[in-house]
Write a protein that holds these residues in place. Structure first.
Motif, short mmCIF file in Angstrom:
data_model
loop_
_atom_site.label_atom_id
_atom_site.label_comp_id
_atom_site.label_asym_id
_atom_site.label_seq_id
_atom_site.Cartn_x
_atom_site.Cartn_y
_atom_site.Cartn_z
N GLN A 107 12.83 17.85 5.44
CA GLN A 107 13.19 18.46 4.16
C GLN A 107 14.24 19.54 4.35
O GLN A 107 15.22 19.62 3.58
N ALA A 108 14.08 20.36 5.38
CA ALA A 108 15.05 21.43 5.63
C ALA A 108 16.44 20.88 5.92
O ALA A 108 17.45 21.55 5.67
N ARG A 109 16.51 19.66 6.46
CA ARG A 109 17.80 19.05 6.78
C ARG A 109 18.36 18.25 5.60
O ARG A 109 19.37 17.56 5.74
N GLY A 110 17.69 18.33 4.47
CA GLY A 110 18.23 17.71 3.27
C GLY A 110 17.85 16.27 3.05
O GLY A 110 18.44 15.60 2.19
N VAL A 111 16.88 15.75 3.82
CA VAL A 111 16.45 14.36 3.64
C VAL A 111 15.90 14.18 2.22
O VAL A 111 15.12 15.02 1.74
N ALA A 112 16.31 13.11 1.55
CA ALA A 112 15.90 12.87 0.17
C ALA A 112 14.46 12.38 0.06
O ALA A 112 13.77 12.66 -0.94
N ALA A 113 13.99 11.65 1.07
CA ALA A 113 12.63 11.12 1.05
C ALA A 113 12.32 10.54 2.42
O ALA A 113 13.23 10.20 3.19
N ILE A 114 11.03 10.44 2.73
CA ILE A 114 10.56 9.72 3.91
C ILE A 114 9.65 8.60 3.44
O ILE A 114 8.78 8.80 2.60
N ILE A 115 9.88 7.42 4.01
CA ILE A 115 9.05 6.25 3.69
C ILE A 115 8.54 5.66 4.99
O ILE A 115 9.31 5.45 5.93
N THR A 116 7.26 5.39 5.06
CA THR A 116 6.70 4.66 6.20
C THR A 116 5.64 3.69 5.70
O THR A 116 4.89 4.00 4.78
N ASP A 117 5.62 2.51 6.31
CA ASP A 117 4.54 1.57 6.02
C ASP A 117 3.35 1.83 6.93
O ASP A 117 2.37 1.09 6.93
N GLY A 118 3.43 2.91 7.71
CA GLY A 118 2.32 3.35 8.55
C GLY A 118 1.57 4.50 7.91
O GLY A 118 1.56 4.66 6.69
N ALA A 173 1.39 4.45 3.78
CA ALA A 173 0.34 3.49 3.49
C ALA A 173 -1.05 4.11 3.60
O ALA A 173 -2.04 3.44 3.31
N GLY A 174 -1.13 5.36 4.03
CA GLY A 174 -2.43 6.01 4.19
C GLY A 174 -2.31 7.18 5.14
O GLY A 174 -1.20 7.64 5.45
N SER A 175 -3.45 7.66 5.62
CA SER A 175 -3.45 8.82 6.51
C SER A 175 -4.37 8.58 7.70
O SER A 175 -5.26 7.72 7.66
N HIS A 176 -4.13 9.36 8.75
CA HIS A 176 -4.93 9.26 9.98
C HIS A 176 -4.78 10.60 10.70
O HIS A 176 -3.68 11.14 10.79
N PRO A 177 -5.87 11.15 11.24
CA PRO A 177 -5.77 12.47 11.85
C PRO A 177 -5.17 12.49 13.25
O PRO A 177 -4.80 13.55 13.74
N ALA A 178 -5.08 11.35 13.93
CA ALA A 178 -4.64 11.34 15.32
C ALA A 178 -3.16 11.68 15.45
O ALA A 178 -2.35 11.34 14.59
N SER A 179 -2.83 12.33 16.55
CA SER A 179 -1.46 12.76 16.82
C SER A 179 -0.51 11.57 16.85
O SER A 179 -0.82 10.51 17.40
N PRO A 180 0.68 11.74 16.26
CA PRO A 180 1.66 10.64 16.23
C PRO A 180 2.40 10.50 17.55
O PRO A 180 3.60 10.77 17.64
N PHE A 181 1.69 10.10 18.58
CA PHE A 181 2.32 9.89 19.88
C PHE A 181 2.40 8.41 20.19
O PHE A 181 1.40 7.69 20.10
N ASP A 182 3.58 7.97 20.55
CA ASP A 182 3.79 6.56 20.89
C ASP A 182 4.91 6.50 21.93
O ASP A 182 6.06 6.75 21.62
N PRO A 183 4.58 6.18 23.19
CA PRO A 183 5.59 6.17 24.25
C PRO A 183 6.41 4.89 24.31
O PRO A 183 7.27 4.76 25.18
N SER A 184 6.16 3.94 23.41
CA SER A 184 6.88 2.68 23.49
C SER A 184 8.35 2.86 23.11
O SER A 184 8.73 3.85 22.47
N PRO A 185 9.21 1.92 23.53
CA PRO A 185 10.63 2.02 23.18
C PRO A 185 10.81 2.11 21.67
O PRO A 185 10.13 1.43 20.90
N GLY A 186 11.71 2.96 21.25
CA GLY A 186 11.97 3.12 19.83
C GLY A 186 13.37 2.67 19.46
O GLY A 186 14.24 2.49 20.32
N PRO A 239 0.78 -1.24 0.00
CA PRO A 239 0.00 0.00 0.00
C PRO A 239 0.81 1.28 0.00
O PRO A 239 0.24 2.36 0.20
N LEU A 240 2.14 1.21 -0.20
CA LEU A 240 2.91 2.44 -0.26
C LEU A 240 2.49 3.28 -1.45
O LEU A 240 2.31 2.76 -2.56
N ALA A 241 2.34 4.57 -1.22
CA ALA A 241 2.02 5.48 -2.31
C ALA A 241 2.57 6.85 -1.98
O ALA A 241 2.60 7.27 -0.82
#
Length: 221
Positions: free
Chosen positions: A102-113, A131-144, A43-45
């Motif tokens: 983008q301001a830091r020069g990243v060439a692209a962002i990819i997420t399967d989320g 893979a799509g969109s969702h209006p909820a805030s991207p908050f996730d306190p789990s270990p990264g 579903p990447l687009a």
């Protein structure tokens, strides 16, 4: 807060001279050169049509903090790869994050989320695939995890692997396979060019027709 992060070493980025010429090669051609190149599509687009891209991966998995920490280590030309672990109850990032990347020069962002602020992100010049969109805030306190191998749509992406993408999807090129890819790519490009010319001339190659004729067909009931 640092205890919430698992940080890998900074990725070893391959010499751009080894892959700069791959920028304009379609993902469909790269995917057919060698099985070492792994591909993912739906579903990447792309949020909005953008030019093809390629760059070394900076990997992120889970945790909102991890994504922001990754922005501290990116270099111009890097591709941010954000694995969502299948999360579908919120976005992974929004327009503010994408604009800073983008301001830091990243060439692209990819997420399967998912992402949010789609309209604002579509106005950026940087390619963004999700893979799509969702209006909820991207908050996730789990270990990264930052700069450690991640799984994205069944593909293992390691920090420093080359990631290329266009309207069809993405391909992941292991650094150790660059030599094989470079050796085999001219033949693949020549094959594609010959096929396109034959079609343009109205001469479908006999070998291709014969091959298609051998594809098993299920008789209609």
């Amino acid at each position: 807060m640092s205890g919430l992060l698992h940080l890998g070493p900074a990725p070893t980025r391959p010499d751009p001279a080894l892959w700069r010429d791959l920028r304009d090669v379609p993902s469909s051609v790269l995917a057919d050169v060698t099985r070492d190149v792994r591909a993912a599509g739906h579903p990447l687009a792309m949020v909005a049509p953008r030019a093809p891209f390629i760059g070394p991966a900076v990997t992120v998995e889970a945790g909102s903090l991890a994504q922001w920490r990754a922005l501290e280590s990116v270099q111009p030309g890097d591709v941010l790869v954000i694995a969502s672990d299948g999360r579908r109850d919120c976005a992974e990032f929004g327009a503010v994050f994408a604009a800073i990347a983008q301001a830091r020069g990243v060439a692209a962002i990819i997420t399967d989320g998912l992402l949010r602020d789609r309209a604002e992100i579509a106005e950026l010049s940087m390619p963004v695939l999700a893979a799509g969109s969702h209006p909820a805030s991207p908050f996730d306190p789990s270990p990264g995890r930052v700069n450690l191998p991640v799984m994205l749509l069944g593909l293992t992406v390691r920090p420093g692997d080359l990631v290329a993408g266009d309207a069809d999807g993405i391909v992941v090129i292991p650094v150790e396979s660059l030599g094989k890819l470079a050796d085999r790519l001219p033949a693949q490009k020549a094959k594609e060019a010959a096929l396109q010319k034959a079609i343009a001339d109205g001469q479908m190659p006999d070998a291709l027709i014969a091959g298609l004729a051998r594809i098993p067909v299920q008789p209609a009931p």
